[in-house]
Design a protein around this motif. Structure first.
Motif, PDB file in Angstrom:
ATOM      1  N   ASN B 140      51.239 -34.738 -12.744  1.00 51.98           N
ATOM      2  CA  ASN B 140      51.662 -33.349 -12.617  1.00 51.98           C
ATOM      3  C   ASN B 140      52.940 -33.186 -13.432  1.00 51.98           C
ATOM      4  OD1 ASN B 140      52.762 -30.931 -11.739  1.00 51.98           O
ATOM      5  ND2 ASN B 140      52.071 -31.210  -9.625  1.00 51.98           N
ATOM      6  N   LEU B 142      54.713 -30.396 -13.591  1.00 52.83           N
ATOM      7  CA  LEU B 142      55.550 -29.322 -13.060  1.00 52.83           C
ATOM      8  C   LEU B 142      56.655 -29.856 -12.164  1.00 52.83           C
ATOM      9  CD1 LEU B 142      52.615 -26.984 -11.998  1.00 52.83           C
ATOM     10  CD2 LEU B 142      54.094 -26.649 -13.964  1.00 52.83           C
ATOM     11  N   ASP B 143      56.484 -31.091 -11.643  1.00 55.74           N
ATOM     12  CA  ASP B 143      57.443 -31.573 -10.657  1.00 55.74           C
ATOM     13  C   ASP B 143      58.614 -32.277 -11.334  1.00 55.74           C
ATOM     14  OD1 ASP B 143      56.679 -34.176 -11.294  1.00 55.74           O
ATOM     15  OD2 ASP B 143      55.094 -34.191  -9.774  1.00 55.74           O
ATOM     16  N   ASP B 144      59.514 -32.817 -10.525  1.00 55.54           N
ATOM     17  CA  ASP B 144      60.742 -33.394 -11.067  1.00 55.54           C
ATOM     18  C   ASP B 144      60.678 -34.913 -11.109  1.00 55.54           C
ATOM     19  OD1 ASP B 144      60.621 -33.658  -8.361  1.00 55.54           O
ATOM     20  OD2 ASP B 144      62.746 -33.244  -7.992  1.00 55.54           O
ATOM     21  N   ASP B 240      59.495 -41.694  -3.178  1.00 55.82           N
ATOM     22  CA  ASP B 240      59.504 -40.223  -3.150  1.00 55.82           C
ATOM     23  C   ASP B 240      58.165 -39.688  -2.643  1.00 55.82           C
ATOM     24  OD1 ASP B 240      57.720 -40.458  -5.196  1.00 55.82           O
ATOM     25  OD2 ASP B 240      59.083 -39.763  -6.767  1.00 55.82           O
ATOM     26  N   ALA B 241      58.048 -38.395  -2.690  1.00 56.50           N
ATOM     27  CA  ALA B 241      56.876 -37.740  -2.095  1.00 56.50           C
ATOM     28  C   ALA B 241      55.740 -37.564  -3.094  1.00 56.50           C
ATOM     29  CB  ALA B 241      57.297 -36.376  -1.547  1.00 56.50           C
ATOM     30  N   ILE B 242      55.943 -38.094  -4.315  1.00 58.51           N
ATOM     31  CA  ILE B 242      54.953 -37.818  -5.361  1.00 58.51           C
ATOM     32  C   ILE B 242      54.131 -39.067  -5.655  1.00 58.51           C
ATOM     33  CG2 ILE B 242      54.728 -37.244  -7.796  1.00 58.51           C
ATOM     34  CD1 ILE B 242      57.212 -35.433  -7.322  1.00 58.51           C
ATOM     35  N   GLY B 285      59.991 -27.556 -20.269  1.00 60.34           N
ATOM     36  CA  GLY B 285      60.354 -26.299 -19.619  1.00 60.34           C
ATOM     37  C   GLY B 285      59.496 -25.927 -18.438  1.00 60.34           C
ATOM     38  N   LEU B 286      58.557 -26.795 -18.065  1.00 57.86           N
ATOM     39  CA  LEU B 286      57.619 -26.417 -17.001  1.00 57.86           C
ATOM     40  C   LEU B 286      58.244 -26.445 -15.609  1.00 57.86           C
ATOM     41  CD1 LEU B 286      54.301 -28.107 -18.177  1.00 57.86           C
ATOM     42  CD2 LEU B 286      54.745 -25.672 -17.932  1.00 57.86           C
ATOM     43  N   GLY B 287      59.410 -27.008 -15.483  1.00 55.35           N
ATOM     44  CA  GLY B 287      60.036 -26.975 -14.168  1.00 55.35           C
ATOM     45  C   GLY B 287      60.714 -28.270 -13.786  1.00 55.35           C
TER      46      GLY B 287
END
Lengths: 478, 290
Positions: B140, B142-144, B240-242, B285-287
């Motif tokens: 993904n 979009l996540d960090d 982490d949660a990912i 830039g997606l987040g």
């Protein structure tokens, strides 16, 4: 079966040479022409100061900028319902006037009528009145005829070009465009539009005239549905005028039946721009310009008879008038359920539009949640939703909008690309799109529910005006 | 059926008839104006001329091209060329600017992100999804959380050289051993339980304690003592949660037993340089960009 040539299915246009006429309705029509053409030609030149960021033209249809300016009112594309509402009002107004007063639109204010009237005026200046024009029409094409025709056409063409030219001034800054047009630097579309409207004005006003009303315009067919016997319209009192005859004394000397008031002078026919005889009764060609009333009144005055042989009257009065009784007063004809209904509808739409006009906000926002995906899990387990917030600043100067989010839970708002700030500069008179992240901490109820209601707010920091939009936050259902 | 006579006039209306009558019903003749007929002829002439001038008549393959040579395809090509010319200086800047300093130039960044969005839709969305949310095994974006780094430079390197491919020598490359060959099933279950406990509260304490020891011996070299991972080696953060493949016990056991080996092509070999940079800026830039 006899074999002969079938009758022709197409006929040449019969020219109409309306005679000069003067009187009450002719004066009224001159005034209406002056006012309507005055508005049309001059309106784009009126200035209206809106500040440095907005155009200073009072009436401007800015297609490229997608704005409509009307003095102090500015309409955005999403407020197109104002235009739709005004069109509905125009339609209902037309119904109202037609049911009350017949084809007054056609007779007095239709552009086809007004410009044709102007073109006929020019024709009379150049070529003379009816008889001279008929003679000229029959004359062979010599120098004299060419000179008069070319003069007339040149003036017509000038008016037509001014008409097409005025049209384009409504769509862009008039002084700038006028200068560009004269320097041949304007956009080809401007020249093309002027050319098309010049051609239509020249042809419709100069040559097709009544043919436009009879063969092109749908309104003559539609208007019959709006009219009834109480409608006030132009008509001939045949019970007073018939039997018509010219040589009254001679006829009376022979002791024949007494003649009516109509002396069959043809004045009403000669002044008619549609080339019809109003004494034949109501007919589709009649645009109720009322010039025949003026012409007939003039004749009645001369022969010492009362005016009104041709008059504005309601057909429902005919039996009473035939019996010698007085007709119903005009206001009783006009005030009837049908016209009251049209008036009520018209007012309803009008009041609604005025209400909408004064209730609209200076700042607005629209929130579109991004649904692909519905949420993003961040590394600390918090849940993020992404929204596109479109902020609309209708002010003539840039404003700083502060964004925030409210809800039953501890959701936080963050601007994309702006780690710390929650405010953004929205340029003057623009819609500005900002992507925002709304995040719910891992243990927050919103992070665990499929959907929670939240509300995104904007606040104009200059005035404190706020606007908000409800939307949905999607959590990670466990 | 019908009779033509010299001149028939309908008595009621006073209008001439065509002489046609059907069952006693007469057809009135209100002639059309002649200019109307000429207008009709003019539209026919216009119509024919139009089909000669512009593409119109369908043929077996394609259609007539029209003598004016007008074509929507050529118009689009011309539009694209005009836009390319207009964007020429931006492309030049994009190629010469350091990726990490791209955000300092908002106009350039806006251009790069817009261009990169188009590249992403065409080239990346097949694996990472059109919304960049990824799938199991496809990160993904979009996540960090980043396996190899989420800075502008880090993302650009990943896009350019890819991951674990065999076509680019500079591709990011590490491989986790398949511990099914090194540990027995109980040990793997214990290690998995420990990893599970790093981000969950309901782990079995004893099993996790056993696993912690195994973790220290086998896993900590790459994933770190506290399970925070190591971007130098592309070792995921386990605390982490990912989760790329899933964080439940069953999936963890599967991952430890058989290992994972995600591959990404080296887009530097497939895309022009400007597109590599643009799509990297877009992903940044997606987040989650750092």
């Amino acid at each position: 079966m006899t074999q002969t040539t079938p009758p022709p299915l197409y006929a040449a246009q019969e020219p109409v040479f309306p005679r000069k006429v003067s009187g009450t309705f002719r004066r009224l029509k001159w005034w209406i022409m002056l006012v309507t053409l005055g508005i049309y030609y001059l309106l784009p030149w009126i200035r209206w100061d809106r500040g440095p960021n907005l155009p200073d033209q009072a009436v401007l249809l800015d297609m490229a900028g997608r704005r409509f300016y009307f003095f102090w009112i500015e309409i955005w594309p999403h407020e197109f319902y104002f235009v739709a509402g005004l069109l509905v009002m125009a339609g209902l107004g037309l119904f109202l006037f037609t049911s009350a007063l017949g084809r007054v639109w056609c007779g007095y204010t239709c552009p086809q009528t007004v410009w044709t009237d102007l073109f006929i005026l020019v024709e009379r200046w150049v070529e003379g009145d009816r008889n001279a024009r008929v003679r000229l029409w029959k004359a062979k094409w010599d120098f004299h005829k060419w000179r008069l025709r070319l003069t007339k056409w040149a003036i017509w063409l000038g008016i037509a070009m001014a008409t097409g030219g005025a049209w384009v001034f409504y769509f862009t800054d008039a002084p700038t465009l006028a200068r560009d047009l004269l320097r041949f630097e304007a956009h080809p579309i401007a020249y093309g539009t002027i050319a098309v409207l010049t051609a239509t004005t020249f042809v419709f006003g100069g040559f097709l005239r009544e043919q436009v009303c009879i063969y092109m315009c749908p309104w003559p067919r539609i208007q019959a549905a709006m009219m009834d016997p109480d409608t006030i319209t132009v008509a001939y009192r045949d019970w007073r005028g018939e039997p018509r005859g010219k040589h009254r004394k001679a006829v009376q000397a022979e002791d024949a039946a007494p003649l009516g008031d109509c002396i069959d002078c043809m004045a009403c026919v000669n002044v008619c721009p549609m080339g019809i005889d109003i004494r034949d009764g109501q007919q589709m060609e009649c645009i109720t310009c009322a010039l025949c009333i003026d012409a007939c009144d003039d004749v009645m005055d001369k022969i010492g008879k009362p005016r009104g042989l041709i008059d504005y009257l309601a057909l429902s009065d005919e039996p009473a008038e035939r019996a010698g009784a007085a007709p119903k007063p005009v206001w009783k004809h006009i005030l009837r359920p049908r016209t009251l209904f049209y008036t009520a509808l018209w007012s309803l739409v009008g009041v609604g539009l005025i209400y909408a006009l004064f209730m609209r906000s200076d700042i607005e926002l629209a929130v579109s949640p991004l649904r692909n995906p519905t949420y993003v899990t961040l590394s600390d387990g918090s849940i993020r939703n992404i929204y596109d917030v479109r902020m609309r600043n209708k002010h003539a100067e840039a404003r700083v909008f502060q964004l925030s989010v409210t809800g039953d839970t501890g959701v936080r708002l963050q601007l994309e690309g702006q780690a710390d700030r929650r405010s953004i500069l929205v340029p003057a008179d623009q819609t500005f799109m900002q992507r925002v992240y709304v995040t719910a901490p891992r243990q927050d109820p919103a992070a665990k529910q499929v959907r929670s209601d939240i509300r995104i707010w904007i606040e104009d920091t200059a005035t404190g005006t706020r606007a908000s939009q409800a939307t949905t936050f999607n959590g990670k259902a466990e | 059926m019908s009779d033509h006579t010299e001149k028939n006039v309908d008595e009621v209306t006073g209008v001439e008839t065509t002489g046609h009558s059907w069952d006693g019903i007469q057809e009135l003749n209100n002639p059309m104006p002649r200019w109307w007929l000429w207008t009709l002829y003019a539209t026919i002439v216009w119509g024919i001329a139009y089909t000669i001038a512009f593409p119109a008549w369908p043929l077996i393959s394609g259609a007539t091209t029209g003598v004016l040579g007008w074509s929507t395809r050529a118009n689009v090509a011309q539009d694209i060329k005009a836009h390319d010319a207009k964007n020429g200086s931006l492309v030049e800047q994009l190629l010469t600017t350091e990726m990490d300093s791209l955000p300092e130039d908002p106009d350039l960044l806006r251009y790069a992100v817009a261009r990169g969005g188009a590249v992403f839709k065409a080239q990346c969305s097949q694996c990472h999804g059109s919304g960049a949310a990824g799938f199991k095994g496809y990160p993904n974006l979009l996540d960090d959380d980043w396996l190899w780094g989420g800075s502008m430079d880090g993302i650009t390197y990943t896009v350019r050289h890819g991951i674990r491919n065999e076509t680019d020598d500079d591709a990011r490359y590490t491989a986790m051993p398949a511990f099914g060959e090194l540990l027995d099933k109980d040990q793997i279950r214990a290690a998995a339980e420990y990893v599970y406990s790093l981000s969950n509260d309901d782990a079995e304490p004893e099993l996790a304690a056993t696993g912690q020891q195994l973790y220290g011996e086998q896993c900590a070299a790459c994933h770190g003592d506290t399970g925070r991972g190591d971007r130098e080696q592309g070792a995921p953060n386990l605390a982490d949660a990912i989760w790329l493949y899933g964080g439940d016990r069953e999936t963890l056991i599967q991952t430890i037993t058989y290992s994972r080996f995600g591959i990404m092509p080296a887009w530097g070999q497939r895309l022009i340089e400007a597109d590599v940079r643009a799509v990297s800026a877009y992903v940044h830039g997606l987040g989650g960009g750092e």
